[in-house]
Design a protein around this motif. Sequence first.
Motif, PDB file in Angstrom:
ATOM      1  N   LEU A  23      -7.246  63.484 -24.977  1.00 56.14           N
ATOM      2  CA  LEU A  23      -6.704  62.428 -24.125  1.00 56.14           C
ATOM      3  C   LEU A  23      -7.257  61.053 -24.502  1.00 56.14           C
ATOM      4  O   LEU A  23      -6.604  60.040 -24.261  1.00 56.14           O
ATOM      5  N   GLY A  24      -8.453  61.022 -25.082  1.00 52.64           N
ATOM      6  CA  GLY A  24      -8.986  59.748 -25.549  1.00 52.64           C
ATOM      7  C   GLY A  24      -8.168  59.182 -26.692  1.00 52.64           C
ATOM      8  O   GLY A  24      -7.959  57.969 -26.782  1.00 52.64           O
ATOM      9  N   PHE A  25      -7.684  60.070 -27.574  1.00 53.86           N
ATOM     10  CA  PHE A  25      -6.830  59.613 -28.668  1.00 53.86           C
ATOM     11  C   PHE A  25      -5.527  59.031 -28.123  1.00 53.86           C
ATOM     12  O   PHE A  25      -5.073  57.972 -28.557  1.00 53.86           O
ATOM     13  N   GLY A  26      -4.926  59.725 -27.164  1.00 46.80           N
ATOM     14  CA  GLY A  26      -3.690  59.226 -26.576  1.00 46.80           C
ATOM     15  C   GLY A  26      -3.887  57.898 -25.873  1.00 46.80           C
ATOM     16  O   GLY A  26      -3.054  56.988 -25.975  1.00 46.80           O
ATOM     17  N   LEU A  27      -4.991  57.775 -25.159  1.00 44.67           N
ATOM     18  CA  LEU A  27      -5.286  56.525 -24.461  1.00 44.67           C
ATOM     19  C   LEU A  27      -5.514  55.389 -25.454  1.00 44.67           C
ATOM     20  O   LEU A  27      -5.022  54.271 -25.259  1.00 44.67           O
ATOM     21  N   ALA A  28      -6.233  55.660 -26.523  1.00 46.26           N
ATOM     22  CA  ALA A  28      -6.460  54.636 -27.546  1.00 46.26           C
ATOM     23  C   ALA A  28      -5.148  54.229 -28.207  1.00 46.26           C
ATOM     24  O   ALA A  28      -4.916  53.049 -28.486  1.00 46.26           O
ATOM     25  N   LEU A  29      -4.277  55.196 -28.432  1.00 48.87           N
ATOM     26  CA  LEU A  29      -2.981  54.905 -29.037  1.00 48.87           C
ATOM     27  C   LEU A  29      -2.135  54.027 -28.121  1.00 48.87           C
ATOM     28  O   LEU A  29      -1.536  53.039 -28.563  1.00 48.87           O
ATOM     29  N   ALA A  30      -2.105  54.358 -26.838  1.00 45.52           N
ATOM     30  CA  ALA A  30      -1.310  53.568 -25.894  1.00 45.52           C
ATOM     31  C   ALA A  30      -1.876  52.160 -25.729  1.00 45.52           C
ATOM     32  O   ALA A  30      -1.117  51.186 -25.679  1.00 45.52           O
ATOM     33  N   LEU A  31      -3.193  52.029 -25.630  1.00 47.68           N
ATOM     34  CA  LEU A  31      -3.783  50.700 -25.464  1.00 47.68           C
ATOM     35  C   LEU A  31      -3.611  49.846 -26.707  1.00 47.68           C
ATOM     36  O   LEU A  31      -3.383  48.637 -26.621  1.00 47.68           O
ATOM     37  N   SER A  32      -3.682  50.463 -27.871  1.00 52.09           N
ATOM     38  CA  SER A  32      -3.427  49.736 -29.108  1.00 52.09           C
ATOM     39  C   SER A  32      -1.972  49.288 -29.179  1.00 52.09           C
ATOM     40  O   SER A  32      -1.671  48.170 -29.612  1.00 52.09           O
ATOM     41  N   GLY A  33      -1.068  50.141 -28.730  1.00 53.18           N
ATOM     42  CA  GLY A  33       0.344  49.765 -28.687  1.00 53.18           C
ATOM     43  C   GLY A  33       0.622  48.642 -27.706  1.00 53.18           C
ATOM     44  O   GLY A  33       1.438  47.756 -27.965  1.00 53.18           O
ATOM     45  N   LEU A  34      -0.076  48.676 -26.572  1.00 54.61           N
ATOM     46  CA  LEU A  34       0.072  47.587 -25.604  1.00 54.61           C
ATOM     47  C   LEU A  34      -0.391  46.267 -26.199  1.00 54.61           C
ATOM     48  O   LEU A  34       0.249  45.227 -25.997  1.00 54.61           O
ATOM     49  N   PHE A  35      -1.499  46.298 -26.931  1.00 52.12           N
ATOM     50  CA  PHE A  35      -1.960  45.063 -27.567  1.00 52.12           C
ATOM     51  C   PHE A  35      -0.972  44.609 -28.631  1.00 52.12           C
ATOM     52  O   PHE A  35      -0.749  43.405 -28.805  1.00 52.12           O
ATOM     53  N   ALA A  36      -0.368  45.550 -29.343  1.00 46.35           N
ATOM     54  CA  ALA A  36       0.608  45.176 -30.375  1.00 46.35           C
ATOM     55  C   ALA A  36       1.815  44.482 -29.757  1.00 46.35           C
ATOM     56  O   ALA A  36       2.322  43.501 -30.309  1.00 46.35           O
ATOM     57  N   TRP A  37       2.284  44.977 -28.612  1.00 45.23           N
ATOM     58  CA  TRP A  37       3.458  44.382 -27.978  1.00 45.23           C
ATOM     59  C   TRP A  37       3.131  43.123 -27.202  1.00 45.23           C
ATOM     60  O   TRP A  37       3.913  42.171 -27.208  1.00 45.23           O
ATOM     61  N   LEU A  38       2.007  43.103 -26.512  1.00 43.61           N
ATOM     62  CA  LEU A  38       1.700  41.994 -25.608  1.00 43.61           C
ATOM     63  C   LEU A  38       0.725  40.974 -26.196  1.00 43.61           C
ATOM     64  O   LEU A  38       0.480  39.945 -25.585  1.00 43.61           O
ATOM     65  N   GLY A  39       0.165  41.270 -27.352  1.00 47.60           N
ATOM     66  CA  GLY A  39      -0.803  40.368 -27.969  1.00 47.60           C
ATOM     67  C   GLY A  39      -0.135  39.160 -28.589  1.00 47.60           C
ATOM     68  O   GLY A  39       1.080  38.943 -28.458  1.00 47.60           O
ATOM     69  N   PRO A  40      -0.909  38.342 -29.279  1.00 45.92           N
ATOM     70  CA  PRO A  40      -0.363  37.130 -29.895  1.00 45.92           C
ATOM     71  C   PRO A  40       0.767  37.445 -30.873  1.00 45.92           C
ATOM     72  O   PRO A  40       0.679  38.367 -31.667  1.00 45.92           O
ATOM     73  N   ASP A  41       1.845  36.710 -30.792  1.00 45.97           N
ATOM     74  CA  ASP A  41       3.024  36.799 -31.659  1.00 45.97           C
ATOM     75  C   ASP A  41       3.810  38.099 -31.490  1.00 45.97           C
ATOM     76  O   ASP A  41       4.693  38.397 -32.279  1.00 45.97           O
ATOM     77  N   GLY A  42       3.505  38.905 -30.491  1.00 48.65           N
ATOM     78  CA  GLY A  42       4.289  40.100 -30.205  1.00 48.65           C
ATOM     79  C   GLY A  42       4.228  41.154 -31.296  1.00 48.65           C
ATOM     80  O   GLY A  42       3.333  41.173 -32.135  1.00 48.65           O
ATOM     81  N   ILE A  43       5.227  42.018 -31.302  1.00 51.04           N
ATOM     82  CA  ILE A  43       5.243  43.141 -32.225  1.00 51.04           C
ATOM     83  C   ILE A  43       5.599  42.714 -33.647  1.00 51.04           C
ATOM     84  O   ILE A  43       5.275  43.399 -34.603  1.00 51.04           O
ATOM     85  N   GLY A  44       6.224  41.578 -33.788  1.00 52.06           N
ATOM     86  CA  GLY A  44       6.669  41.137 -35.107  1.00 52.06           C
ATOM     87  C   GLY A  44       5.635  40.325 -35.867  1.00 52.06           C
ATOM     88  O   GLY A  44       5.985  39.629 -36.810  1.00 52.06           O
ATOM     89  N   ALA A  45       4.391  40.392 -35.481  1.00 51.37           N
ATOM     90  CA  ALA A  45       3.356  39.615 -36.166  1.00 51.37           C
ATOM     91  C   ALA A  45       3.136  40.168 -37.572  1.00 51.37           C
ATOM     92  O   ALA A  45       3.614  41.243 -37.923  1.00 51.37           O
ATOM     93  N   GLY A  46       2.392  39.445 -38.340  1.00 48.14           N
ATOM     94  CA  GLY A  46       2.157  39.813 -39.729  1.00 48.14           C
ATOM     95  C   GLY A  46       1.257  41.025 -39.905  1.00 48.14           C
ATOM     96  O   GLY A  46       0.875  41.705 -38.960  1.00 48.14           O
ATOM     97  N   GLY A  47       0.921  41.278 -41.155  1.00 46.01           N
ATOM     98  CA  GLY A  47       0.131  42.452 -41.512  1.00 46.01           C
ATOM     99  C   GLY A  47      -1.284  42.436 -40.973  1.00 46.01           C
ATOM    100  O   GLY A  47      -1.887  43.487 -40.779  1.00 46.01           O
TER     101      GLY A  47
END
Length: 100
Positions: A23-47
């Motif tokens: 469950l820690g892996f799943g939680l880390a995956l979801a939180l990382s995905g949330l940062f990818a979508w809601l972080g700076p420049d959204g999901i389309g940011a660079g590499g």
Amino acid sequence: MNQARVRLESRHWFGKTCAGVVLGFGLALALSGLFAWLGPDGIGAGGGKNQFNMWLMAPIWAAVLSFVYLFRDSLRAWLWLGAANVAAFGMLALARWVMA
């Protein structure tokens, strides 16, 4: 009204460890995905942001795996981390739906 406090025991270590790994892996995956979508420049940011999200998973997973031993027993670890996973993946699905 003087109740004895329940002490932490080492007999639940296998269940707690499994909860932290799975469950820690799943939680880390979801939180990382949330940062990818809601972080700076959204999901389309660079590499660079993609690389950061990849490296962000390890410390989150390690933190969950470290703190999972503070639960009283393995059932509580599974239930609380399961609820955290449902909440995190629900927020991720909502973020993807709103921002897509």
